[in-house]
Scaffold this motif. Structure first.
Motif, PDB file in Angstrom:
ATOM      1  N   LYS A 269       0.723  -1.139  -0.059  1.00 30.94           N
ATOM      2  CA  LYS A 269      -0.022   0.053  -0.044  1.00 30.94           C
ATOM      3  C   LYS A 269       0.930   1.301   0.031  1.00 30.94           C
ATOM      4  O   LYS A 269       0.553   2.340   0.550  1.00 30.94           O
ATOM      5  CB  LYS A 269      -0.962  -0.063   1.231  1.00 30.94           C
ATOM      6  N   LEU A 270       1.889   1.116  -0.437  1.00 29.97           N
ATOM      7  CA  LEU A 270       2.800   2.326  -0.797  1.00 29.97           C
ATOM      8  C   LEU A 270       2.955   2.587  -2.100  1.00 29.97           C
ATOM      9  O   LEU A 270       2.734   2.031  -3.244  1.00 29.97           O
ATOM     10  CB  LEU A 270       4.447   2.082  -0.216  1.00 29.97           C
ATOM     11  N   VAL A 271       3.141   3.901  -2.514  1.00 31.76           N
ATOM     12  CA  VAL A 271       3.156   4.451  -3.799  1.00 31.76           C
ATOM     13  C   VAL A 271       4.655   4.911  -3.887  1.00 31.76           C
ATOM     14  O   VAL A 271       5.209   6.106  -3.462  1.00 31.76           O
ATOM     15  CB  VAL A 271       2.355   5.680  -4.077  1.00 31.76           C
ATOM     16  N   HIS A 272       5.507   4.102  -4.234  1.00 33.63           N
ATOM     17  CA  HIS A 272       7.090   4.406  -4.248  1.00 33.63           C
ATOM     18  C   HIS A 272       7.724   5.255  -5.359  1.00 33.63           C
ATOM     19  O   HIS A 272       7.402   5.272  -6.565  1.00 33.63           O
ATOM     20  CB  HIS A 272       7.729   3.027  -4.428  1.00 33.63           C
ATOM     21  N   GLY A 273       8.618   6.010  -4.807  1.00 29.75           N
ATOM     22  CA  GLY A 273       9.342   6.943  -5.586  1.00 29.75           C
ATOM     23  C   GLY A 273      10.486   6.323  -6.319  1.00 29.75           C
ATOM     24  O   GLY A 273      11.294   6.935  -6.916  1.00 29.75           O
ATOM     25  N   GLY A 274      10.739   4.960  -6.225  1.00 33.96           N
ATOM     26  CA  GLY A 274      11.803   4.466  -7.091  1.00 33.96           C
ATOM     27  C   GLY A 274      13.125   4.418  -6.341  1.00 33.96           C
ATOM     28  O   GLY A 274      14.176   4.109  -7.172  1.00 33.96           O
ATOM     29  N   LEU A 275      13.308   4.428  -4.986  1.00 35.57           N
ATOM     30  CA  LEU A 275      14.492   4.796  -4.322  1.00 35.57           C
ATOM     31  C   LEU A 275      15.219   3.397  -4.576  1.00 35.57           C
ATOM     32  O   LEU A 275      16.348   3.323  -4.733  1.00 35.57           O
ATOM     33  CB  LEU A 275      14.310   5.098  -2.963  1.00 35.57           C
ATOM     34  N   ARG A 276      14.697   2.269  -4.329  1.00 37.06           N
ATOM     35  CA  ARG A 276      15.206   0.906  -4.399  1.00 37.06           C
ATOM     36  C   ARG A 276      15.631   0.569  -5.932  1.00 37.06           C
ATOM     37  O   ARG A 276      16.881   0.248  -6.092  1.00 37.06           O
ATOM     38  CB  ARG A 276      14.001  -0.193  -4.231  1.00 37.06           C
ATOM     39  N   TYR A 277      15.183   1.271  -6.853  1.00 32.36           N
ATOM     40  CA  TYR A 277      15.710   0.986  -8.472  1.00 32.36           C
ATOM     41  C   TYR A 277      16.706   1.939  -8.355  1.00 32.36           C
ATOM     42  O   TYR A 277      17.777   1.635  -9.115  1.00 32.36           O
ATOM     43  CB  TYR A 277      14.572   1.131  -9.142  1.00 32.36           C
TER      44      TYR A 277
ATOM     45  N   THR B  83      -4.401   8.900  -1.646  1.00 31.73           N
ATOM     46  CA  THR B  83      -3.283   8.884  -1.255  1.00 31.73           C
ATOM     47  C   THR B  83      -2.599   9.792  -0.076  1.00 31.73           C
ATOM     48  O   THR B  83      -3.357  10.735   0.109  1.00 31.73           O
ATOM     49  CB  THR B  83      -2.142   9.361  -2.461  1.00 31.73           C
ATOM     50  N   ARG B  84      -1.689   9.661   0.486  1.00 26.39           N
ATOM     51  CA  ARG B  84      -1.077  10.516   1.548  1.00 26.39           C
ATOM     52  C   ARG B  84       0.439  10.358   1.534  1.00 26.39           C
ATOM     53  O   ARG B  84       0.851   9.190   1.121  1.00 26.39           O
ATOM     54  CB  ARG B  84      -1.752  10.207   3.071  1.00 26.39           C
ATOM     55  N   ALA B  85       0.972  11.366   2.207  1.00 25.89           N
ATOM     56  CA  ALA B  85       2.410  11.506   2.479  1.00 25.89           C
ATOM     57  C   ALA B  85       2.660  10.405   3.711  1.00 25.89           C
ATOM     58  O   ALA B  85       2.022  11.015   4.695  1.00 25.89           O
ATOM     59  CB  ALA B  85       3.073  12.729   2.552  1.00 25.89           C
ATOM     60  N   ILE B  86       3.598   9.706   3.810  1.00 26.22           N
ATOM     61  CA  ILE B  86       3.951   9.033   5.080  1.00 26.22           C
ATOM     62  C   ILE B  86       5.395   9.264   5.443  1.00 26.22           C
ATOM     63  O   ILE B  86       6.470   8.804   4.494  1.00 26.22           O
ATOM     64  CB  ILE B  86       3.629   7.538   4.964  1.00 26.22           C
ATOM     65  N   PRO B  87       5.582   9.740   6.516  1.00 29.05           N
ATOM     66  CA  PRO B  87       6.983   9.702   7.203  1.00 29.05           C
ATOM     67  C   PRO B  87       7.792   8.586   7.349  1.00 29.05           C
ATOM     68  O   PRO B  87       6.994   7.496   7.690  1.00 29.05           O
ATOM     69  CB  PRO B  87       6.848  10.400   8.462  1.00 29.05           C
ATOM     70  N   GLN B  88       8.954   8.552   6.864  1.00 32.08           N
ATOM     71  CA  GLN B  88       9.730   7.242   6.821  1.00 32.08           C
ATOM     72  C   GLN B  88      10.893   7.501   7.786  1.00 32.08           C
ATOM     73  O   GLN B  88      11.794   8.392   7.386  1.00 32.08           O
ATOM     74  CB  GLN B  88      10.192   6.692   5.399  1.00 32.08           C
TER      75      GLN B  88
ATOM     76  N   ALA C 239       1.867   6.925   0.234  1.00 34.45           N
ATOM     77  CA  ALA C 239       0.931   5.757   0.728  1.00 34.45           C
ATOM     78  C   ALA C 239      -0.656   5.717   0.207  1.00 34.45           C
ATOM     79  O   ALA C 239      -1.161   6.825   0.072  1.00 34.45           O
ATOM     80  CB  ALA C 239       1.024   5.586   2.188  1.00 34.45           C
ATOM     81  N   LEU C 240      -0.968   4.642  -0.094  1.00 30.70           N
ATOM     82  CA  LEU C 240      -2.498   4.413  -0.387  1.00 30.70           C
ATOM     83  C   LEU C 240      -3.185   4.213   0.932  1.00 30.70           C
ATOM     84  O   LEU C 240      -2.746   3.349   1.779  1.00 30.70           O
ATOM     85  CB  LEU C 240      -2.608   3.222  -1.376  1.00 30.70           C
ATOM     86  N   THR C 241      -4.460   4.795   0.915  1.00 31.78           N
ATOM     87  CA  THR C 241      -5.363   4.516   1.793  1.00 31.78           C
ATOM     88  C   THR C 241      -5.641   2.821   1.754  1.00 31.78           C
ATOM     89  O   THR C 241      -5.684   2.277   2.960  1.00 31.78           O
ATOM     90  CB  THR C 241      -6.756   5.299   1.618  1.00 31.78           C
ATOM     91  N   ASP C 242      -5.971   2.528   0.641  1.00 31.64           N
ATOM     92  CA  ASP C 242      -6.175   1.130   0.389  1.00 31.64           C
ATOM     93  C   ASP C 242      -5.963   0.727  -1.289  1.00 31.64           C
ATOM     94  O   ASP C 242      -6.460   1.536  -2.002  1.00 31.64           O
ATOM     95  CB  ASP C 242      -7.771   0.786   0.612  1.00 31.64           C
ATOM     96  N   ASP C 243      -4.977  -0.206  -1.442  1.00 32.72           N
ATOM     97  CA  ASP C 243      -4.768  -0.716  -2.716  1.00 32.72           C
ATOM     98  C   ASP C 243      -6.190  -1.097  -3.492  1.00 32.72           C
ATOM     99  O   ASP C 243      -6.290  -0.709  -4.758  1.00 32.72           O
ATOM    100  CB  ASP C 243      -3.716  -1.703  -2.638  1.00 32.72           C
ATOM    101  N   ALA C 244      -6.951  -1.852  -2.743  1.00 34.96           N
ATOM    102  CA  ALA C 244      -8.111  -2.442  -3.507  1.00 34.96           C
ATOM    103  C   ALA C 244      -8.981  -1.297  -3.928  1.00 34.96           C
ATOM    104  O   ALA C 244      -9.828  -1.163  -5.287  1.00 34.96           O
ATOM    105  CB  ALA C 244      -8.805  -3.348  -2.581  1.00 34.96           C
ATOM    106  N   ARG C 245      -9.132  -0.219  -3.015  1.00 37.71           N
ATOM    107  CA  ARG C 245     -10.111   1.001  -3.520  1.00 37.71           C
ATOM    108  C   ARG C 245      -9.416   1.742  -4.594  1.00 37.71           C
ATOM    109  O   ARG C 245     -10.271   2.113  -5.303  1.00 37.71           O
ATOM    110  CB  ARG C 245      -9.901   1.825  -2.295  1.00 37.71           C
ATOM    111  N   LEU C 246      -8.122   1.724  -4.750  1.00 39.78           N
ATOM    112  CA  LEU C 246      -7.529   2.233  -5.909  1.00 39.78           C
ATOM    113  C   LEU C 246      -8.129   1.493  -7.130  1.00 39.78           C
ATOM    114  O   LEU C 246      -8.640   2.288  -8.132  1.00 39.78           O
ATOM    115  CB  LEU C 246      -6.159   2.348  -6.068  1.00 39.78           C
TER     116      LEU C 246
END
Length: 512
Positions: A67-75, A103-108, A178-185
C-alpha cells in the motif's frame, strides 16, 4: 444511478449485450490494477472496451501490496535510473492529479544506532537525497512530499515512542507516498472507466483467448459466452501464463504481518529496520489509519502452481518479527500478530535472486495475436496501461489519440488542499473523496445504516450498501475482502459477516 456506478443490474445488462453479439474495440482480461488501468486508458481515448474478471476487482496481487506508492529509491540504488524516474513521475501523478483523495504522504524513519556504521548511514542518506532529486525532477512539490533530513534521537523517539533508546544516535527522516487502500484504487479505476462507457464485468471467467475473441463463462449462471473484439489484452498478472503459454513469469512472494493496535507504538511514522547483512534491504513497519501496523516485506521466489490466495509461511513470520524487533524496546511476538497476507509479484523470469529481478514491465504479442502485459508494479500501473493500449492500437489498426490518463482525476478526486473542505467525516473522505457526503447521507436518511457493523468497528452499514449499489460488490466476500478490507483480520470479518450478508441481500434485491 450515476455513470460510474457498478452493480449487478448493470453487469447483467452489459453481459447480455456482449453475449448477443455486440463487438467492442478491446477486451481486457483481468480486473487488477493493470487491467482496470487499461480499461480506463482505452475508454478515455474513446474506445469501446469490456473488462472481464473471473472473481472480483482487485482479487489478486493488487490487494496484497504494501500500500505504498514508491518513488523508485530501490531501483535508483540498483542503478536503474529510468525505472526510478518512471516510478517518481507516476507517484507524483497519483498524489497530485489523479488520486489525491486515496493517497497520503507518510514519514519514513530510519533509526541510526551505534551499531550502524557511519558508512551505512552515509549510504542511506545519499540514497534519500538522490530520491528527493527524483521527486523534484518529477515535479512533485515539497508541500506534498517534504525533503529528507537528519533528526536527533529525541525527535525520533517522539515520532516513534516504541523505538529502543539504547544506543540511538538519531535518525534519518524521509517521505514517500502511501495508499489508503490498494483495492480501493482498483475499484476507483474501474468505476472511472465505467463512467466513460467501459463494461466492467466481474465473475466472468476467461476460458480461451485469441486475438479477437474471448470464450468466457459467467460464474453466476454457468452460461458460456463468446465476446468479440478488435483486440484482446491479457492483464491477468501472475496468472498470465495460464492463458498465454509463451509467457514465462517467476512469481515472488511478498509477505506482510498485521500487528494489533498498540503492539508497535510508532504513531503515524513508518519505521525502516535494516535486514542484517544487507546493504539495501529493510523490513518496514507501516502504520494504518485504524491503529494497526503492517510489517513487511519479504521477497522470496515461489515455485509450482499459483494459488488464488497465497498464504504466509511460518518462516516469513519468524523473519519479519525477528528483524523488526531489533529496533524496539519490547520484542514483537506472535501474540502481537492480528493477521497476515501475502501477494505474488508477476516478475519476468530471469536469473538471480527474486529481490534482484527487474520490476520493469513489457507488452508482448503471442503467436495467437493476444497482447499480454507482464512485469511491472502497482505504482506504475498507469504507464503500463498506456503502453498496452498503444500496442493494441498499433496491432489492430484502431484509431485513437494519445493517452490522457495523466491528467484525468478518478471519481472522488479533488485537489489535495480542498479535501479538508469536503463535508463528511475525515475517515470517509480518505476512502471516497468528494463522494463521501453521498455515503454519509445514506446513514442520515436511514439511521440504521449509520450504525457500525459491529461494536468497535468504524465501518458503517452505509458503506456496505454503497459497495453493492455503486462499487460492483456482488456478494459478502466482495464486501469483506475487497471493499471494506475487514477480511484482513479474521475475527473482524466474522463479527461483521451476518450483518453484511443481510445488507448485501437487501441491497441486491433493491436493484431489481
Amino acid at each position: 444511478m450515476t455513470p460510474g456506478s457498478l452493480n449487478a443490474l448493470r453487469r447483467d445488462r452489459e453481459l447480455t449485450a456482449l453475449a448477443g453479439g455486440e463487438r467492442v474495440d478491446l477486451v481486457v482480461v483481468g480486473g487488477g490494477v493493470t487491467g482496470a488501468g487499461i480499461a480506463l486508458d482505452a475508454a478515455a481515448r474513446g474506445l469501446s472496451v469490456a473488462l472481464i474478471e473471473a472473481y472480483d476487482l482487485a482479487y489478486g496481487t493488487s490487494r496484497w501490496s504494501s500500500k505504498l506508492v514508491h518513488g523508485g529509491l530501490r531501483y535508483l540504488a540498483k542503478g536503474d535510473l529510468a525505472l526510478a524516474h518512471e516510478s517518481a513521475v507516476e507517484r507524483g501523478i497519483l498524489m497530485t492529479r489523479t488520486a489525491p483523495h486515496l493517497t497520503r504522504a507518510i514519514p519514513q524513519l530510519f533509526p541510526m544506532y551505534r551499531k550502524t556504521s557511519r558508512g551505512q548511514q552515509a549510504f542511506i542518506m545519499t540514497g534519500l537525497v538522490a530520491g528527493d532529486g527524483l521527486r523534484r525532477a518529477a515535479g512533485t512539490p515539497a508541500s506534498v512530499l517534504p525533503r529528507p533530513r537528519s533528526i536527533p534521537a529525541a525527535e525520533a523517539l517522539a515520532l516513534a515512542p516504541g523505538l529502543s533508546p539504547k544506543g540511538l544516535r538519531g535518525a534519518l527522516l524521509a517521505y514517500d507516498g502511501a495508499l489508503t487502500d490498494d483495492a480501493r484504487l482498483v475499484v476507483n479505476l474501474a468505476r472511472t472507466a465505467a463512467s466513460r462507457g467501459a463494461k466492467i464485468l466481474t465473475k466472468v471467467e476467461a476460458l480461451r483467448l485469441d486475438a479477437e475473441s474471448v470464450r468466457a463463462r459467467d460464474r453466476l449462471t454457468g452460461q458460456e459466452v463468446e465476446i468479440r473484439a478488435r483486440q484482446v489484452i491479457n492483464a491477468t498478472g501472475v496468472w498470465a501464463g495460464e492463458l498465454a503459454e509463451s509467457v514465462r513469469l517467476r512469481p515472488s512472494r511478498g509477505s506482510h504481518l498485521i500487528l494489533a493496535s498498540g503492539a508497535a507504538p510508532i504513531g503515524a511514522t513508518s519505521v525502516n529496520v535494516p535486514v542484517p547483512g544487507e546493504n539495501n534491504r529493510f523490513v518496514f513497519l507501516l502504520p494504518q489509519p485504524d491503529g494497526r501496523v503492517f510489517v513487511g516485506v519479504t521477497d522470496e521466489p515461489t515455485d509450482g502452481p499459483v494459488p488464488r490466495v497465497p498464504s504466509v509461511p511460518e518462516s516469513d513470520v519468524d523473519f519479519l518479527l525477528e528483524v523488526a524487533s531489533t529496533a524496539f524496546t519490547r520484542p514483537l511476538t506472535r501474540a502481537d500478530v492480528a493477521g497476515s497476507f501475502a501477494g505474488l509479484r508477476p516478475l519476468v523470469e530471469g536469473g538471480g535472486r527474486s529481490a534482484d529481478l527487474s520490476r520493469k514491465h513489457a507488452v508482448v504479442t503471442g503467436a495467437d495475436g493476444v497482447l499480454t502485459v507482464v512485469g511491472g508494479k502497482l505504482t506504475t500501473y498507469r504507464k503500463m496501461a498506456e503502453d498496452a493500449v498503444d500496442a493494441a492500437l498499433n496491432r489492430s489498426g484502431l484509431l485513437a489519440g494519445p493517452s490522457t490518463t495523466s491528467r484525468l482525476p478518478l471519481l472522488g478526486a479533488t485537489p489535495r488542499d480542498r479535501l479538508s473542505t469536503v463535508d463528511a467525516p475525515p475517515r470517509l473522505v480518505a476512502k471516497y473523496g468528494t463522494e463521501a457526503p453521498r455515503v454519509a447521507a445514506l446513514g442520515e436518511v436511514d439511521p440504521e445504516l449509520g450504525l457500525p457493523l459491529f461494536d468497535g468497528s468504524e465501518i458503517s452499514a452505509a458503506e456496505v450498501v454503497w459497495a453493492v449499489r455503486h462499487e460492483g460488490a456482488l456478494d459478502v466476500e466482495d464486501v469483506l475482502e475487497r471493499r471494506t478490507r475487514l477480511g484482513l483480520v479474521i475475527p473482524d470479518a466474522e463479527a461483521a459477516r451476518g450483518r453484511v450478508r443481510e445488507l448485501v441481500d437487501k441491497s441486491l434485491a433493491g436493484l431489481v
